[in-house]
Design an enzyme around this catalytic site. Structure first.
Site: not given
Ligand code: G6P
Length: 613
Positions: A2, A27, A74, A100-101, A486, A490, A493, A509, A608
């Site tokens: 949002c 975002r 969103w 937003n919320g 990580e 990636k 995502e 396991h 984001k």
């Molecule tokens: C969302 C984003 C991720 C990010 C996570 C934590 O899921 O898509 O890329 O790692 O939030 O965000 P922050 O702003 O707290 O690092």
């Protein structure tokens, strides 16, 4: 999640709102809309899908006026659709809102309003807000007071921006709890509001940031701030230094690619000014840390979400090894409800790029309530996580627009290395020589990052070979175990390929049952203390017909002789190796996603900045 933009001034509002929303696209959203005050009414344009749909609608039926609000939604309550898109209008047409919320008590509020005769036109929780404001306007309260009274009914965390026909040149904005930011931007005879700075950078650098529980009444000449209870507040303007050019794509195809390549600079900036190479010292003045307290610390809890939590996992090992402080990592959404045992000798470190992630902020609040010392590592200056903490380290990443975090992952890795060395010095846990040597390692790190980036064409070749896989297993051990997590994150995502990160020792396991040629294994196997162990995991995968892609250190010939594909990273001390090993995995995910035609910067369903629970 949002995006909000609002404008009051003398220029046409619509292009400013649309442009601001464009800058907040990163975002994550699924519909968008604007409302502009035109004569005696609000003109509303809304559409589902990408912002370009809305922009098309506005050019087909332009809206004129110099006061307006805009929003990218969103969906949380009600499907993404035009009728559920913001802004929402009150039954009288006198009030519009963007929000937003989540209004947690919207069902009883909706029933109450329906009983008063209000008809709802959307499925959203947001719509109750405009009807509540309308209720108080019609009871005779001025706009600001009506807004305040309406907001007092709402449970949950919110960023809210309201316009009313009763006071045409006034915008009321409020921040309730941690649901993303509310930023006020001051121009010359014009004022702006946004959920995030990038929407405003083109217009002004003079900004004020609302804390939870605060609201502002904004006209084209300035703003008045108060608490939600109406107590006047002094909300200082701050000069923000982020360069608007840094938020543009430049010659890169995607923000993510640009941000991957910015890591030489961001790592360089992270180190610069904080390291005294001559004396082998680290300086982190914003932590407000005294040697006395450093010696008292008995435990460190790192808390974060997503990519930031993976950075925390690397940090845990560094802090334990270098500063000899027991450390643990807690996913913020779990930590906040776990009733954790904390005391004043425990430091809770929140890691957050945005500094606005709802779960991370709630975890911080829990830590505060329990009496722990609170530090944060954040990228966005002035964000809530920065302001809430007793001390902070600011990532020097600059704005990160791609939803999949890259440069805001490697910067905190370096920040945590600096922190571990700083604590080590204060606690006397390293000899002078070792500390100097560890500090000296940082000097060549930006160059080594550059060497990894220069190998993009090799990564592209591997991406071509792996692009059609449906599943992928990432394995790592020790300090590179979080890099397996990580790398897998990636890939899933942005390419929507199912990928799992696993501690390599756990493969036997369970995941070993899945290994076959159609499920490649990505093995993190640089020359670190866990190298031999990784070698045997790779043997086990190969023995079962697995296809292995290994990330190894320059000069290694053993692992490449076993793996089907190899990507090399330069030699570096094992404690800094994650900064390098993650880079080929970022580029691999990027190129696979591009080859599969995915929307790299705005992957489906992701946001984001996740400002709801
Ligand atoms: C969302 C984003 C991720 C990010 C996570 C934590 O899921 O898509 O890329 O790692 O939030 O965000 P922050 O702003 O707290 O690092």
């Amino acid at each position: 999640m949002c995006g909000i933009v609002a404008y009051v001034g003398s220029r046409e509002a619509a292009p400013i709102l649309l442009d601001g929303l464009k800058r907040l696209e990163y975002r994550g959203y699924d519909s968008a809309g604007i409302a502009v005050l035109t004569g005696d009414h609000f003109e509303i344009r809304r559409d589902v899908g990408k912002l370009n749909n809305l922009i098309g609608k506005v050019s087909a039926a332009p809206v004129h006026g110099s006061v307006g609000i805009g929003h990218t939604r969103w969906a949380t309550h009600g499907e993404p659709s035009e009728r559920n898109a913001h802004p929402h209008t009150s039954a009288s047409g006198e009030v519009v809102v963007v929000h937003n919320g989540i209004v947690e008590n919207f069902i009883p509020l909706k029933e109450e309003l329906q009983a008063e005769g209000v008809t709802f036109t959307s499925d959203t929780d947001t719509e109750v807000i405009v009807h509540l404001v309308d209720r108080y306007l019609h009871a005779g309260f001025p706009f600001t007071e009506a807004a305040r009274r309406a907001i007092a009914h709402l449970r949950g965390a919110h960023g809210i921006v309201l316009l009313s026909l009763r006071e045409p040149g006034t915008i009321v904005a409020a921040r309730v709890g941690h649901a993303g930011g509310v930023v006020v931007g001051q121009g010359q005879g014009e004022m702006f509001i946004a959920s995030d700075m990038p929407a405003l950078l083109e217009h002004t650098r003079e900004m004020a940031f609302l804390d939870p529980g605060q609201m502002v009444v904004v006209t084209r000449d300035g703003f008045r701030a108060s608490t939600l209870e109406g107590e006047p507040l002094d909300l200082p303007l701050q000069s923000v230094s982020w360069d608007p050019v840094a938020a543009e794509k430049g010659n890169y195809k995607h923000f993510m690619q640009k941000e991957i390549h910015e890591q030489v600079r961001s790592i360089g900036d992270t180190i610069a000014g904080r390291v005294d190479f001559e004396h082998g010292r680290v300086m982190l003045p914003d932590l407000n840390l005294t040697p006395e307290y450093a010696k008292r610390i008995r435990r460190i809890v790192l808390t974060a979400c997503g990519t930031a939590a993976h950075a925390g996992m690397v940090g845990r090992l560094l802090i334990e090894r270098l500063a000899h402080i027991p450390a643990e990592v807690e996913i913020a959404s779990e930590f906040r409800y776990r009733d954790p045992i904390l005391d004043s000798d425990t430091v809770v470190i929140a890691i957050s790029q945005s500094g606005e992630t709802a779960d991370t902020l709630a975890a911080m609040e829990e830590a505060r309530r329990k009496g722990a010392r609170l530090w944060s590592i954040v990228n966005v200056i002035g964000s809530q996580a920065m302001r809430m903490a007793d001390g902070y380290i600011s990532m020097q990443s600059g704005p990160e627009i791609g939803v999949a975090s890259t440069k805001a992952f490697t910067a905190p890795l370096v920040d945590l290395y600096l922190l571990a060395l700083h604590l080590a010095e204060m606690r006397g846990t390293l000899s002078d020589d070792e500390r100097r040597a560890r500090v000296a390692e940082l000097r060549r790190l930006p160059r080594l990052v550059g060497e990894c980036l220069a190998r993009e064409s090799e990564v592209e070749r591997v991406a071509v070979a792996l692009q059609h896989m449906d599943h992928c297993l990432y394995l790592g051990r020790g300090i590179n175990m979080p890099i397996a997590y990580e790398g897998a994150l990636k890939l899933k995502e942005i390419s929507y390929i199912h990928a799992e990160g696993y501690p390599a020792g756990e493969m036997k396991h369970g995941p070993i049952a899945l290994i076959e040629p159609s499920m490649p294994v990505v093995a993190l196997a640089p020359r670190d203390p866990w190298y031999e162990k990784m070698l045997s995991q790779v043997e086990q995968a190969k023995a079962r017909g697995g296809v292995v892609m290994a990330v190894v250190t320059d000069g290694d010939s053993l692992m490449p002789s076993k793996a089907d594909h190899t990507l090399f990273v330069p030699e570096v001390s094992w404690m800094l190796s994650p900064v390098l090993t993650v880079i080929p995995l970022q580029m691999l995910a990027y190129h696979i996603a591009v080859l599969r035609g995915c929307d790299v910067d705005q992957p489906r369903n992701l946001a984001k900045s996740v400002t709801v629970e």
